[in-house]
Write a protein that holds these residues in place. Structure first.
Motif, PDB file in Angstrom:
ATOM      1  N   MET A 276       0.945  -1.079   0.091  1.00  0.00           N
ATOM      2  CA  MET A 276      -0.202  -0.149   0.029  1.00  0.00           C
ATOM      3  C   MET A 276       0.925   1.259  -0.024  1.00  0.00           C
ATOM      4  SD  MET A 276      -3.036  -0.606  -0.489  1.00  0.00           S
ATOM      5  CE  MET A 276      -3.559   0.976  -0.073  1.00  0.00           C
TER       6      MET A 276
ATOM      7  N   ALA B 119       1.523   1.706  -3.564  1.00  0.00           N
ATOM      8  CA  ALA B 119       0.277   1.649  -4.252  1.00  0.00           C
ATOM      9  C   ALA B 119      -0.085   3.347  -4.245  1.00  0.00           C
ATOM     10  CB  ALA B 119      -1.016   0.906  -3.665  1.00  0.00           C
TER      11      ALA B 119
ATOM     12  N   VAL C 192       0.903  -6.507  -4.636  1.00  0.00           N
ATOM     13  CA  VAL C 192      -0.257  -5.667  -3.991  1.00  0.00           C
ATOM     14  C   VAL C 192       0.095  -4.182  -4.674  1.00  0.00           C
ATOM     15  CG1 VAL C 192      -0.840  -4.481  -1.769  1.00  0.00           C
ATOM     16  CG2 VAL C 192      -0.377  -7.115  -1.778  1.00  0.00           C
TER      17      VAL C 192
ATOM     18  N   TYR D 169      -1.913  -4.107  -8.220  1.00  0.00           N
ATOM     19  CA  TYR D 169      -3.193  -4.242  -8.289  1.00  0.00           C
ATOM     20  C   TYR D 169      -3.970  -3.136  -7.548  1.00  0.00           C
ATOM     21  CZ  TYR D 169      -3.524  -8.837 -10.120  1.00  0.00           C
ATOM     22  OH  TYR D 169      -3.477  -9.869 -10.895  1.00  0.00           O
ATOM     23  N   GLU D 170      -3.324  -2.628  -6.375  1.00  0.00           N
ATOM     24  CA  GLU D 170      -4.026  -1.675  -5.500  1.00  0.00           C
ATOM     25  C   GLU D 170      -3.380  -0.277  -5.955  1.00  0.00           C
ATOM     26  OE1 GLU D 170      -5.578  -3.932  -4.588  1.00  0.00           O
ATOM     27  OE2 GLU D 170      -3.959  -4.905  -3.586  1.00  0.00           O
TER      28      GLU D 170
ATOM     29  N   VAL E  76      -6.218   0.638  -8.179  1.00  0.00           N
ATOM     30  CA  VAL E  76      -7.592   0.855  -7.504  1.00  0.00           C
ATOM     31  C   VAL E  76      -7.398   2.459  -6.916  1.00  0.00           C
ATOM     32  CG1 VAL E  76      -8.838   0.210  -5.342  1.00  0.00           C
ATOM     33  CG2 VAL E  76      -7.945  -1.569  -6.696  1.00  0.00           C
TER      34      VAL E  76
ATOM     35  N   LEU F 297     -10.819  -2.548  -1.576  1.00  0.00           N
ATOM     36  CA  LEU F 297      -9.340  -3.010  -1.021  1.00  0.00           C
ATOM     37  C   LEU F 297      -9.311  -4.196   0.070  1.00  0.00           C
ATOM     38  CD1 LEU F 297      -7.533   0.576   0.128  1.00  0.00           C
ATOM     39  CD2 LEU F 297      -7.129  -0.978  -2.020  1.00  0.00           C
TER      40      LEU F 297
ATOM     41  N   GLU G 297      -9.591  -6.957  -2.218  1.00  0.00           N
ATOM     42  CA  GLU G 297      -8.421  -7.446  -2.738  1.00  0.00           C
ATOM     43  C   GLU G 297      -7.241  -8.147  -1.940  1.00  0.00           C
ATOM     44  OE1 GLU G 297      -6.870  -6.528  -5.935  1.00  0.00           O
ATOM     45  OE2 GLU G 297      -8.951  -5.944  -6.340  1.00  0.00           O
TER      46      GLU G 297
END
Lengths: 237, 230
Positions: free
Chosen positions: B32, B35, B110, B113-114, B117, B160, B163
């Protein structure tokens, strides 16, 4: 650099041919599994919407359990369970035990897992079809089956498509997990090539590029499909 | 069904569980942390950075995590020993172990993908709120910390959470690079006891419970988030 071409050459000392054969099996497994998953998904969604309490309960258990357990664990469980189940049936009928072809096992295993996810996608999409459309179809005198094939399914598809596109991408990537149970596809071919030549970095990058290519081409196809399916619908936004 | 092996292997499963939890937590925290900037630059620019972030997300989301994991562990791992500077550095004992590679691979996953998002999340915050914050005299960083980021996270929190559960379900892949988390312990049990189904079912049950706990945890966190009431 010369060695790179040598390793990736299509004929015998190189491993390029093996990788491409792996890619072909990966695509075959993915397409088969996707078709199986979608069939389970449509039937499962119809079952969840129209079925009786027992069927609904069973489907709920199926979708919940499959979606809460890691794919790798499911693949192993289904891999052994499927082999055993077929052999129990075969031996009870007096036939010899068989070892199933990796391709079919892969299709069945991944398809069964994808079925749970696509059931949920289709359930949502069926729910999004306006009830008036169904009533109108019934009012014209269509049979129950015709209402589904002519009205509900065509209207539901655009709603399902984004979810289905996502599932296709997940399916192609999930096939890589079959390498763990020894089904010959791109990931396993790559591991063998990398192990034999010790050129780990090169071959995993090459495999990554092939998977990426599949994803990018699929994205284009789904974008085209979505435009086609949404013809005649009001533009959103 | 035979479960005689269970008491003997329970301590091993406990260790595996701890490893799973560590892997998941580290991947989510580091992932994160990456991200947020990856999502942010795609909205604010500068363009070259935005393209870079976009490309990163596409590559990570377009290739199987298993291949990424093997590329990082076997690929990078096989290059490192040839660099004497790395072998003599203080990092070498860490780089010999498989776990850091798993954390690195899952972190990148992570982040990819995030990051995607978070791009949507940052874009989704109404412009007026950011303008209001700026009008109050907040610096760009203050706007981000006090308004933009919290509002973005709040909007995509359910996504999230979903995910992160997918990440939990991907952690067994680490066993393929000799990180013996819950699933890896299950494989050891299978090899040593020759039982096929029981260890797998036990592992499946553990993941089922973990998923359930995570869902409850995220629901509790969501309930603590301030919401505007009509």
């Amino acid at each position: 650099m010369e060695q790179v071409f040598e390793y990736l050459a299509f004929s015998a000392p190189g491993w390029g041919g093996n990788l491409l054969r792996g890619l072909v099996s990966t695509l075959q497994i993915a397409l088969g599994a996707y078709a199986l998953g979608m069939s389970i998904g449509i039937l499962g969604a119809l079952g969840k919407i129209h079925g009786g309490p027992i069927l609904r309960g069973a489907l709920e258990v199926y979708t919940t359990l499959i979606r809460a357990v890691p794919e790798l664990v499911l693949i192993l469980l289904l891999f052994y369970a499927g082999q055993d189940a077929i052999n129990v049936i075969l031996t009870s009928l007096g036939f010899e035990r068989v070892i199933l072809d990796g391709l079919w096992v892969g299709i069945y295993v991944i398809g069964f897992v994808q079925g749970a996810y696509s059931t949920e996608v289709f359930r949502g999409a069926f729910g999004a079809v306006a009830p008036g459309q169904i009533e109108a179809a019934r009012a014209i005198g269509m049979s129950r089956l015709k209402v589904q094939t002519r009205v509900v399914i065509p209207l539901m598809l655009p709603f399902a498509l984004p979810g289905l596109a996502n599932l296709w991408l997940i399916t192609t990537k999930d096939t890589a997990l079959l390498a763990v149970v020894g089904v010959s596809e791109l990931a396993l071919e790559t591991r063998q090539a990398a192990g034999a030549t010790r050129a780990y970095f090169l071959f995993y990058v090459a495999a990554g590029c092939l998977y990426l290519l599949v994803t990018l081409v699929s994205n284009q196809i789904f974008a085209w499909l979505e435009r086609r399916l949404r013809r005649g619908q009001p533009v959103q936004g | 069904m035979q479960w005689y092996w269970l008491p003997e292997y329970l301590p091993a499963f406990a260790e595996g569980l701890w490893l799973t939890v560590q892997l998941l937590t580290l991947a989510i925290v580091f992932g994160m942390a990456l991200a947020v900037p990856i999502g942010l630059v795609q909205v604010t620019g500068p363009l070259p950075l935005a393209w870079l972030a976009r490309g990163f997300c596409t590559v990570i989301r377009g290739t199987p995590l298993l291949i990424q994991l093997w590329l990082i562990y076997y690929g990078l791992g096989s290059l490192f020993p040839f660099v004497p500077a790395i072998r003599e550095s203080f990092l070498w004992p860490i780089l010999r172990d498989a776990f850091p590679y798993a954390v690195f691979a899952f972190t990148l996953s992570v982040a990819g993908y995030e990051g995607e998002v978070m791009r949507g999340a940052f874009r989704g915050v109404p412009k007026g709120e950011l303008e209001a914050a700026r009008a109050l005299g907040m610096s760009p960083f203050q706007v981000l910390r006090r308004v933009w980021l919290p509002r973005a996270l709040q909007n995509v929190f359910p996504t999230l959470a979903g995910e992160f559960i997918l990440t939990l379900k991907a952690t067994p892949l680490a066993a393929t690079i000799t990180v013996f988390e819950v699933y890896g312990i299950g494989t050891i049990v299978r090899q040593e006891t020759f039982r096929i189904y029981e260890p797998l079912l036990f592992v499946a049950a553990i993941y089922l419970v973990l998923t359930g706990i995570l869902i409850l945890f995220f629901r509790w966190m969501e309930s603590r988030m301030p919401r505007r009431r009509a």
